[in-house]
Design a protein around this motif. Sequence first.
Motif, short mmCIF file in Angstrom:
data_model
loop_
_atom_site.label_atom_id
_atom_site.label_comp_id
_atom_site.label_asym_id
_atom_site.label_seq_id
_atom_site.Cartn_x
_atom_site.Cartn_y
_atom_site.Cartn_z
N ILE A 57 42.58 55.75 24.06
CA ILE A 57 43.00 55.94 25.69
C ILE A 57 44.04 55.01 26.31
CG2 ILE A 57 41.83 55.90 28.06
CD1 ILE A 57 39.39 56.50 26.97
N ILE A 58 43.84 53.89 25.71
CA ILE A 58 44.86 52.69 26.10
C ILE A 58 46.38 53.11 25.73
CG2 ILE A 58 45.80 50.33 25.90
CD1 ILE A 58 42.54 49.67 25.73
N ARG A 59 46.41 53.58 24.39
CA ARG A 59 47.78 53.86 23.95
C ARG A 59 48.39 55.15 24.52
NH1 ARG A 59 49.07 50.77 19.53
NH2 ARG A 59 47.16 49.71 18.50
N ALA A 60 47.41 56.05 25.00
CA ALA A 60 47.79 57.25 25.46
C ALA A 60 48.52 56.90 26.74
CB ALA A 60 46.78 58.29 25.58
N VAL A 61 47.79 56.18 27.60
CA VAL A 61 48.20 55.70 29.06
C VAL A 61 49.32 54.87 28.88
CG1 VAL A 61 47.84 54.48 31.22
CG2 VAL A 61 45.80 55.81 30.00
N LYS A 62 49.53 54.10 27.91
CA LYS A 62 50.94 52.97 27.90
C LYS A 62 51.87 53.88 27.33
CE LYS A 62 51.07 49.34 28.61
NZ LYS A 62 51.32 48.33 29.79
N GLU A 92 52.46 57.26 27.88
CA GLU A 92 53.11 58.19 29.14
C GLU A 92 53.83 57.35 30.34
OE1 GLU A 92 50.58 61.40 29.80
OE2 GLU A 92 51.71 61.86 31.65
N PHE A 93 53.13 55.96 30.37
CA PHE A 93 53.32 55.35 31.42
C PHE A 93 54.00 53.89 31.21
CE2 PHE A 93 50.36 58.47 32.68
CZ PHE A 93 50.90 59.24 33.56
N PRO A 94 55.03 53.94 30.08
CA PRO A 94 55.42 52.59 29.80
C PRO A 94 55.63 51.41 30.85
CG PRO A 94 56.93 54.18 29.43
CD PRO A 94 55.88 54.83 29.98
N ASP A 95 56.15 52.03 31.92
CA ASP A 95 56.62 50.94 32.95
C ASP A 95 55.40 50.76 33.87
OD1 ASP A 95 56.39 53.68 34.08
OD2 ASP A 95 57.68 53.28 35.49
N CYS A 96 54.19 51.01 33.51
CA CYS A 96 53.06 50.60 34.29
C CYS A 96 52.16 49.63 33.61
CB CYS A 96 51.94 51.81 34.48
SG CYS A 96 52.85 53.20 35.53
N ALA A 97 51.39 48.78 34.26
CA ALA A 97 50.53 47.85 33.89
C ALA A 97 49.26 48.35 33.77
CB ALA A 97 50.40 46.64 34.63
N LEU A 98 48.35 48.30 32.66
CA LEU A 98 47.00 48.69 32.48
C LEU A 98 46.17 47.50 32.46
CD1 LEU A 98 45.26 51.27 32.23
CD2 LEU A 98 45.75 51.02 29.46
N THR A 99 45.24 47.74 33.57
CA THR A 99 44.14 46.84 33.47
C THR A 99 42.76 47.43 33.03
OG1 THR A 99 45.15 45.79 35.62
CG2 THR A 99 43.02 45.28 35.47
N LEU A 100 42.08 46.65 32.48
CA LEU A 100 40.71 47.10 32.14
C LEU A 100 39.68 46.36 33.00
CD1 LEU A 100 40.84 47.24 28.12
CD2 LEU A 100 41.50 49.00 29.65
N PHE A 103 47.43 50.90 36.64
CA PHE A 103 46.06 51.47 36.57
C PHE A 103 45.10 50.78 36.22
CE2 PHE A 103 49.31 54.79 35.70
CZ PHE A 103 49.32 55.21 36.94
N VAL A 104 43.88 50.60 36.75
CA VAL A 104 42.61 49.86 36.52
C VAL A 104 41.65 50.81 35.99
CG1 VAL A 104 40.97 48.24 37.41
CG2 VAL A 104 43.25 48.38 38.37
N LEU A 105 41.64 50.76 34.52
CA LEU A 105 40.29 51.60 33.95
C LEU A 105 38.85 50.83 34.16
CD1 LEU A 105 41.81 53.08 30.97
CD2 LEU A 105 41.60 54.07 33.09
N GLN A 106 38.10 51.15 35.19
CA GLN A 106 36.92 50.53 35.22
C GLN A 106 35.52 51.36 35.16
OE1 GLN A 106 34.94 49.31 39.54
NE2 GLN A 106 35.96 47.39 38.80
N GLY A 107 34.75 50.84 34.42
CA GLY A 107 33.47 51.52 34.42
C GLY A 107 32.38 50.73 33.94
N GLN A 117 48.88 61.60 38.67
CA GLN A 117 48.78 61.95 40.24
C GLN A 117 49.04 60.40 40.68
OE1 GLN A 117 44.97 63.13 41.19
NE2 GLN A 117 45.61 64.10 43.11
N GLY A 118 48.44 59.48 40.06
CA GLY A 118 48.79 58.08 40.78
C GLY A 118 50.27 57.93 40.68
N TYR A 119 50.73 58.20 39.45
CA TYR A 119 52.18 57.81 39.19
C TYR A 119 53.15 58.29 40.11
CZ TYR A 119 56.62 56.36 36.83
OH TYR A 119 57.70 55.63 36.71
N GLN A 120 52.69 59.82 40.69
CA GLN A 120 53.56 60.44 41.59
C GLN A 120 53.20 59.62 42.83
OE1 GLN A 120 54.48 64.28 42.04
NE2 GLN A 120 55.50 63.81 40.18
N LEU A 121 52.10 59.21 43.07
CA LEU A 121 52.03 58.54 44.74
C LEU A 121 52.67 57.29 44.60
CD1 LEU A 121 48.27 59.69 45.05
CD2 LEU A 121 50.12 60.45 46.52
#
Length: 345
Positions: free
Chosen positions: A121-126, A128-136, A103-107, A94-98
Motif C-alpha cells: 500500500i505504501i509503495r503504491a501511494v508513494k 502515484e503521489f511522489p510529492d506527498c508525505a505519507l503518515t502512518l 495522507f494519513v493512513l490510520q487504523g 480525491q484528496g490530491y485534487q482537493l
Amino acid sequence: MTVIDQFLESHCLSKEEYRELLSYWEDKETESLLKEEAVRLRKQYYGNKVYTRGLIEFTNYCKNNCYYCGIRRDNRHIERYRLTEEEILGCCRQGYQLGYRTFVLQGGEDPYYSDERMEHIIRAVKQEFPDCALTLSVGERSYESYRILRNAGADRYLLRHETADEGLYGFVHPPEMKLKLRKQCLFDLKELGYQVGAGFMVGIPGQTLSHIAEDLCFLQKLQPEMVGIGPFIPHHDTIYAKEKAGSVNLTLFLLAVIRIMLPKVLLPATTALGTMDPKGREKGLAAGANVVMPNLSPMKNRKLYELYDNKICTGEEAAECIGCLGRRVESVGYRLVEERGDALR
Ligand code: 5AD
Ligand code: FES
C-alpha cells in the motif's frame, strides 16, 4: 519570578513546575499570556499557514481493548470494515485534487495489514503521489516492521503515548498493554528517521493535573515533531459511557503550553476538539495549533470509525470538509496551504 515568567523565558520546566503552571489553567490572565506567546511563536515559524492532513481511516478492526475506545476488540456492536488498496488510492486521488499533500493512513491494530500488505500500500501511494508525505498511524509494531514500512516510503508516524504515567496507563488499558512498550515504539520510530507524533487525551477518567505534568515532561524528553491532543469523549459502548468529557479550555491551555515548549511542533486542532465545541478547531488555531486533519475516508465508512460519540464530519455535511475548514481557518486569520508541511528542524 513566577513559574509563568520562568516558562515564558526558558520554554522548559521541571515536573513540579509544570504542575504549578497547570494550576493556573482557569486563570484568564495566565491563559491569555500563554496564548499570546504561543501565537507569536507559531507566527514566527509558520506565518499564517495551516497545513492539512487527509485522514484515511482504513480499518476499524483492532486487536487491542483500550477501555476508552469505541473500536476496541470487545465492542461487538460495531460493524467492522477494511478498505482495499484501490479504495485507499481512491481516497488519495480525491484528496490530491482537493489540495492535500499529506495522507494519513490510520487504523486500529489490525493484523490483517501485515508488513507485506502495508508495504504494498505504501509503495503504491508513494509511487502515484511522489510529492506527498505519507503518515502512518497503525499502533505498536516491532522495530523490524517499522523499518520495513519506513524503507517502503512512509515519512511520518503518529502514535499517541496516551498518558506517560504508569499507573494511569494501567488504569485505562487492559493489563497486556504496557507503557514501556509504547514509549519504546516512539523512540524506535525516531531512530528510524520518521517524523514522530506523540500525544494524549485530556480528561480521561482518573487523570489529574500531575499526570498531565508528566505528559509534558515526556514530550520534552521525546522532542516529537508532532503532538496530538484532544479532549476525552465518552463512547456509549465502553465502560466510560457515563463519564464526563474532558475540558475544552484545559485542552486549549495545553495547546498553548505545548507550542511554547516545542516552538516548531506541528500541532493539530483535533476533530475531538471540534466535536466538543462547534468552534473548537478555530479556538485551537488561536491557541497555537497549525494543522487540521479533515476526514478523507469514504462516506460509507465514516460513521463506523467511531472512537467516541458524536464525532463530527461523518454525515452529509462532510462532503466538503476542505471547503468548510478553509472558511473556518480564514475566520481566525489563517489560510490552508497545499504543501507537505514537513517539520522544521
Ligand atoms: N475520546 C477522545 N479521543 C479518543 N481516542 C481514542 N478514544 C478516544 C475517546 N473516547 C484517541 C486516542 C487515539 C486517537 C486515535 O484517538 O488518543 O490515540
Ligand atoms: Fe468536515 Fe467541517 S470540516 S464538515
